[in-house]
Design a protein around this motif. Structure first.
Motif, PDB file in Angstrom:
ATOM      1  N   ASP A   1     -10.546  -5.058 -12.595  1.00 23.47           N
ATOM      2  CA  ASP A   1     -10.711  -3.896 -11.723  1.00 23.47           C
ATOM      3  C   ASP A   1     -12.004  -3.154 -12.036  1.00 23.47           C
ATOM      4  O   ASP A   1     -12.757  -2.779 -11.132  1.00 23.47           O
ATOM      5  CB  ASP A   1      -9.510  -2.969 -11.919  1.00 23.47           C
TER       6      ASP A   1
ATOM      7  N   VAL B   1       2.636   1.804  -3.413  1.00 18.26           N
ATOM      8  CA  VAL B   1       1.816   2.232  -4.543  1.00 18.26           C
ATOM      9  C   VAL B   1       1.331   3.666  -4.381  1.00 18.26           C
ATOM     10  O   VAL B   1       1.279   4.423  -5.356  1.00 18.26           O
ATOM     11  CB  VAL B   1       0.645   1.256  -4.785  1.00 18.26           C
TER      12      VAL B   1
ATOM     13  N   GLU C   1       0.835  -1.200   0.000  1.00 18.73           N
ATOM     14  CA  GLU C   1       0.000   0.000   0.000  1.00 18.73           C
ATOM     15  C   GLU C   1       0.872   1.253   0.000  1.00 18.73           C
ATOM     16  O   GLU C   1       0.631   2.199  -0.762  1.00 18.73           O
ATOM     17  CB  GLU C   1      -0.901   0.038   1.242  1.00 18.73           C
TER      18      GLU C   1
ATOM     19  N   SER D   1      -4.144  -3.789  -4.342  1.00 18.63           N
ATOM     20  CA  SER D   1      -3.613  -3.312  -5.613  1.00 18.63           C
ATOM     21  C   SER D   1      -2.461  -4.192  -6.091  1.00 18.63           C
ATOM     22  O   SER D   1      -1.760  -4.815  -5.303  1.00 18.63           O
ATOM     23  CB  SER D   1      -3.148  -1.860  -5.479  1.00 18.63           C
ATOM     24  N   THR D   2      -2.273  -4.220  -7.408  1.00 12.21           N
ATOM     25  CA  THR D   2      -1.213  -5.015  -8.010  1.00 12.21           C
ATOM     26  C   THR D   2      -1.127  -4.641  -9.481  1.00 12.21           C
ATOM     27  O   THR D   2      -1.783  -3.698  -9.944  1.00 12.21           O
ATOM     28  CB  THR D   2      -1.503  -6.526  -7.839  1.00 12.21           C
TER      29      THR D   2
ATOM     30  N   VAL E   1      -1.787  -1.166 -13.670  1.00 12.69           N
ATOM     31  CA  VAL E   1      -1.957  -0.999 -12.233  1.00 12.69           C
ATOM     32  C   VAL E   1      -3.457  -1.088 -11.940  1.00 12.69           C
ATOM     33  O   VAL E   1      -4.267  -0.431 -12.599  1.00 12.69           O
ATOM     34  CB  VAL E   1      -1.405   0.353 -11.750  1.00 12.69           C
TER      35      VAL E   1
ATOM     36  N   TRP F   1      -5.471   0.677  -0.673  1.00  8.49           N
ATOM     37  CA  TRP F   1      -4.761   0.058  -1.794  1.00  8.49           C
ATOM     38  C   TRP F   1      -4.206  -1.318  -1.440  1.00  8.49           C
ATOM     39  O   TRP F   1      -3.313  -1.821  -2.126  1.00  8.49           O
ATOM     40  CB  TRP F   1      -3.626   0.981  -2.239  1.00  8.49           C
TER      41      TRP F   1
ATOM     42  N   HIS G   1      -6.498  -1.216  -8.728  1.00  9.99           N
ATOM     43  CA  HIS G   1      -6.745  -0.868  -7.329  1.00  9.99           C
ATOM     44  C   HIS G   1      -7.185  -2.077  -6.521  1.00  9.99           C
ATOM     45  O   HIS G   1      -6.721  -2.305  -5.403  1.00  9.99           O
ATOM     46  CB  HIS G   1      -7.815   0.233  -7.257  1.00  9.99           C
TER      47      HIS G   1
END
Length: 355
Positions: free
Chosen positions: A251, A87, A84, A243-244, A215, A240, A217
């Motif tokens: 997403d 990002v 987190e 996220s990845t 990217v 986040w 979320h």
């Protein structure tokens, strides 16, 4: 308060049992690691934060937010607050609306677990995805701002903002299905559901062909955004943890679950009068996203939605397991877990649909 959901999930108060720590030790650490910090420091805990406990830190001149890993035994790969922090640093540097990150601490001796600090962004949060409090004329402009924000996120060149290794490129759905199926299967204390077992078998056999990477979320919902107090401007996208680097359509369709989930499941407004509320229909919302991202349309929408319902159900299943182990991060966890069987059933029904 805009509605009962806000009363359940908003605001801050006393630190919950088992989530306390030495505030003086934290204050000493902040004095060394956070530019401009000056105590004394007071701490409250936000009511939300089903996964990572979240705290409001107040000094005479500034407010901060602390996100930390929960205490207790954790599943491998879960609660990755270090990710987190990484990002939001990268996206903030690229001009995307996130809270300013101040510092990451991986020394568990300070508060008991790893944590990071970010600014507390003041603004408006809509805890109901129908965006109550807005007029019918205002509402589509706010929806369009959400649409533009997720499209912008998916448009970043990950390598150009130092996130090129933020996840493994390729085979996103196969990897995600395996991950959440494994976490579901390994958490024996949370029990089993026939619909979840069925989805574990169905999903790998129905992954659409083709692959993309951006990217993502992972939890893009209206209540994970802070808005300007009076304008349709998103000041910060929050939370986040999931996220990845992943498939942008995964997403987007997680976000689209708002059209398919009932109001008592977080983020949903199925059954609402969209015409009276002047909320764009799903087809129009998807078309706007496609226009912003250069797509002709989206095939296999029901697969993507079924996948996300399964994934969301697996997250709730994890919360149920943490409840059984006594480490659930919020007293509202039980009300979320109560929706797990319904959500798993909705996922299976969506999987059976034909586009």
């Amino acid at each position: 308060m805009e509605n009962s959901a806000q009363q359940r999930f908003a605001g801050s108060g006393s630190i919950r049992e088992g989530h306390g720590f030495d505030i003086d030790r934290l204050s000493i650490w902040m004095a060394t690691h956070v530019n401009g910090f000056a105590g004394p420091l007071t701490v409250e805990q936000f009511k939300g934060g089903q996964s990572n406990p979240t705290y409001k830190l107040t000094t005479p001149t500034r407010k901060y937010v602390m996100r930390r890993k929960p205490p207790g035994q954790l599943l491998k790969g879960a609660h990755a607050i270090e990710r987190e922090y990484r990002v939001i640093c990268a996206l903030g540097g690229a001009g995307f609306p996130v809270a300013k990150a101040y510092a990451l601490c991986e020394d568990e001796s300070i508060v008991g677990t790893a944590f990071y600090l970010m600014e507390m962004v003041e603004g408006r949060i809509f805890w109901d995805s129908t965006l109550p409090g807005l007029t019918a004329e205002e509402r589509p402009v706010y929806f369009d701002a959400m649409n533009a924000t997720i499209a912008r996120l998916h448009g970043f060149d990950a390598a150009a903002i130092n996130l090129g290794d933020y996840g493994r490129p390729g085979n996103y759905f196969e990897r995600q299905i395996a991950r959440w199926s494994r976490q579901y299967g390994e958490d024996s204390e949370a029990g089993r559901l026939d619909d979840m077992d069925w989805m574990v078998e169905w999903l790998p056999a129905h992954v659409p062909s083709g692959d993309e990477s951006s990217v993502v979320h992972g939890d893009f919902r209206a209540d994970n955004m802070i808005w300007h107090a009076t304008e349709p401007t998103i000041l910060a996208v929050l939370d986040w943890e999931l996220s990845t680097l992943g498939h942008p359509l995964a997403d987007l369709t997680y976000h689209l679950m708002m059209y398919h989930l009932p109001p008592h499941i977080i983020g949903g407004f199925k059954g609402a009068d969209l015409v009276a509320l002047n909320i764009p229909a799903q087809d129009a919302y998807v078309a706007a996203y496609c226009g912003r991202t250069g797509r002709d349309g989206i095939d296999n929408l029901s697969f993507y939605l079924a996948f996300n319902m399964f994934r969301f159900a697996a997250i709730l299943h994890g919360i149920k397991g943490r409840m059984a182990r006594g480490t659930a991060a919020s007293p509202e966890a039980a009300s979320l877990v109560d929706t797990l069987p319904e959500l798993a059933s909705l996922a299976r029904a969506m999987a059976a649909r034909k586009d």
